[in-house]
Structure formats: structure tokens, C-alpha cells
Design a protein around this motif. Sequence first.
Motif: not given
Length: 456
Positions: A95-97, A127-129, A161-164, A189-191
Motif C-alpha cells: 500500500a502506498h503512503l 480512500s487512496d490509500m 512514490d506510487e502517485e508518480d 494491493g490497491e483497487s
Amino acid sequence: MTNNLPTPPVDSHSMASPESAFDPADLCSQLIRFDTTNHGEGKSAGEKECAEYIASLLQSAGYAPLLLGPSPERTSVVLRVEGRDRTLPGLLVHAHLDVVPAEPEQWSSDPFSGEIADGYVYGRGASDMKDMVAMTLATLLEWAQQGIRPQRDIVVAFVADEEDKGDYGALWLAAEHPELFTGVEAAIGESGGHATLLTAVDGSPVRLYPVAVAERGTLHIRVRAQGTSGHGSRPVPVNAVKILISALERVGQHQWPLTLTPAVKSYIEQTTAALGHRADLETEEGVQLAIETMGAAGTVAAVTIRCSSTPTVLRAGYKVNVIPGTAEADIDIRCLPGTEESTMAVIDSLLGPGITREFLSHQPPTQSDAGSHWFDSMSTALTRHDPDAVVVPYCMGGGTDAKAFAPLGISCFGFAPLGADPEGRTVDGVHGIDERVPVASLRSGQRILRDFLENV
Ligand SMILES: [Zn+2]
């Protein structure tokens, strides 16, 4: 493991859950207060502080988490919880921070206050995340308190750094520390695993829980046309801007053929069946019609029945009376599992002569087995919580950190469960304003997650 009790974060609006010693809603609220905005291009804030806070909670509970990253500011937390049977393959929970930026002036309240109100946890990352981070954390803290060990090894990675691009988070971990994932066969993981409320043809409610078993690949390319530079008043035979525009027109207008991969076919078939519709997936019109009957569940189907190519960035010229020698563009290509080579062959023929290309990001599609015991265990955990749950596999249109872990031979699933809110509240505002997650969904989600992690 010791039974040392960590001190839960002090919180003025604490709402202790009767079922959980460590309320995932409270934890989510605490995590939101760390502004972990990822501005892209390697710039971010707060991941280190958030990671250290999580590590301190885990240490107080008797765990030995690792803090790792390519630089002190880009820190991820990794922890291995040894299972009772070390011969079983391990499971990764990632999960990303980090979060995407928020524009506070557009929000009803401070995006980083972690406010709990009206049955929701509000804030950027709700919710993300940070919800999934909180649910995983609550489970780990409960295990420590109750002296519980999961059946198999569980590796937990809370990453930066997931959102990049993931270069400073998941991709870095997979490249520099693959040993952390030794023996890991599957990942969540997500989604995925969120209750989606739909209405059947006879008017009865249907609670659909799509679990991601595939992701389209992300192929970001930069294309460049070379021409002759010169005075704007004297046209040249080879004009880079004109060559580039023609190529982009062909790429942007291309009608990608209907391609029903196994995950997408199952998703449409099983969802329409649960709603009481008959789907004819033999023709293009039939597929279109089936998607229309799926309501909110049709959106993801619509973007995963074919590949896509979208020009997004243009760069050329500097003065109106000067013909530039080069022109550049970036194109966002998404390819379905099994189509990467054919997709790039089509792209090359559409670009035509006089254009060169390079990859900005090259992340192949992922595909896992919806018939595996991993999927069955997720399905079982969901139906134990909600006996009417309709659990279906699906393919994501975009991408997650799963793409970083899949090359290690790990089967990746999108499963960050959230139960239905009894009063109909739903997740909202992801990457938008007033992002929120229902408190009840978070709490039931954590019970589903814990059930899965203990029994998988
Ligand atoms: Zn995310």
C-alpha cells in the motif's frame, strides 16, 4: 512477538470500534494528518515522517520493521511476519503512503485534518490509500496484542512514490531489495474488493465486489520528428511540425479493435448475469449493450475492452516566423495483457517514417489467475462477511505498484476490501475534492482483510 501494547494515537474525535482494539478509522485519520503529497519529478513531502510513525507503532507492538529508501526523504516501511508454516509460499500486502496534491481552497475543510464526521473519514488519501494502510496496520497491531500468527509468511510494504512512477518506492524496492520478497508468490494491493452497489433487472440490490486480476500495461512514449529548419516565409519540404501532427492524428484517431481478455470477459459475463441480464459478447454491439446494462460497473469494462493511445504533450517551435528543426510529443499508450508486441507494431506503423520514439515508462501489463486459491480465499473472506456478495474478477484500465512487483514472479491482485455502508455512504473524491471513505466500510473492510490474511 511480545504483548507490549502500543499507545494508540491520541485523537480528539476518537470513535472506538467495539470490534477492533485498534480502530482503522482512527488510524486512517492519523495517517491523513501526515501531508505526504507527491508533486512528481522526484519531489514529495512527508513520506519519511509517515513511515517513521508507522514503524514506531509496529516497534511498540514488538515487530521489527525496516525503513528503506533511495534517500532519507523517500522512505518505505517493510515488515515480514513469519507464518506458522514457513514451507508455504508467502503473500505480499502493498500500500502506498504518498498522495496526490490537494487544493485546500476547493475543499470544505483542511484536506490534511483527517476529520471524522457524518460517518466518513475525510482527507487526501482517505480512500487512496491510507484506508488500506490503516486496515493493514490495525490487523498487525491486533495480531501482536492477541498473539496471533498468520498461517503463511505475510510481507507488508508501505511504500513511497506510487502517485508518480514508483522509482523511489516499489520499483526501487523490487530492484534493490528483491531478497525482501523471497518466497512470496502472490500480492494484494490497491483497487479491488470494494462493495459496488447495483440494482438488478428485477429491482433487487446487488453488491458487487470486483477483485483486480489484471492491469493494462503502461507504455508512455516520446516521439520526435526531424525536419529542416528555416524562415517561416519560405516553406521547407520536410517540416517537423507537419510530420508530427500527421502522425499524432493517425495515432489519436486509431480505432483499436475489440479485444476481450479472459478477465474482462469474465467480468462482463458474471456482472450481467448477477444483474439478471443476458449478454451476447459475440458482436461489438452486443458487448456495448452488455456494458450499458452494467450501470456504474460498466465504466471500467468500457476502458478495458480495447487498447488505447492518447497524445498528451506537444513541444515544438519558439517563434512564429521560424520553422523548427524538431518537434516532440508524448503519447500515453495502454495495452491489454498479451497485446504488448502487437500494440507497439501498430503504433510504429501509425507513426510512419521520419519519426523516432523512446520509452518514458515501460511497464508491461499484468495478469493473474482468477481460478487460483488466492482468488478463492479473497472471495471466501468477502462472502463470509457479506453472504450476498457477488465477487468478480476484473482488469484495471490504469496501473498500480503491482507492475513493480509482478516481474519478481509475484501474482498480483487488486484487493483492498471495503464493505458496504449500511446507510448507503460510498467512497468519493479520489484525486478530487473532499476525498472520503465511510467509517463503517473501513471497519468492515478491516475485518475482511484480517480474515483473508489469517486464512489464506
Ligand atoms: Zn493509489
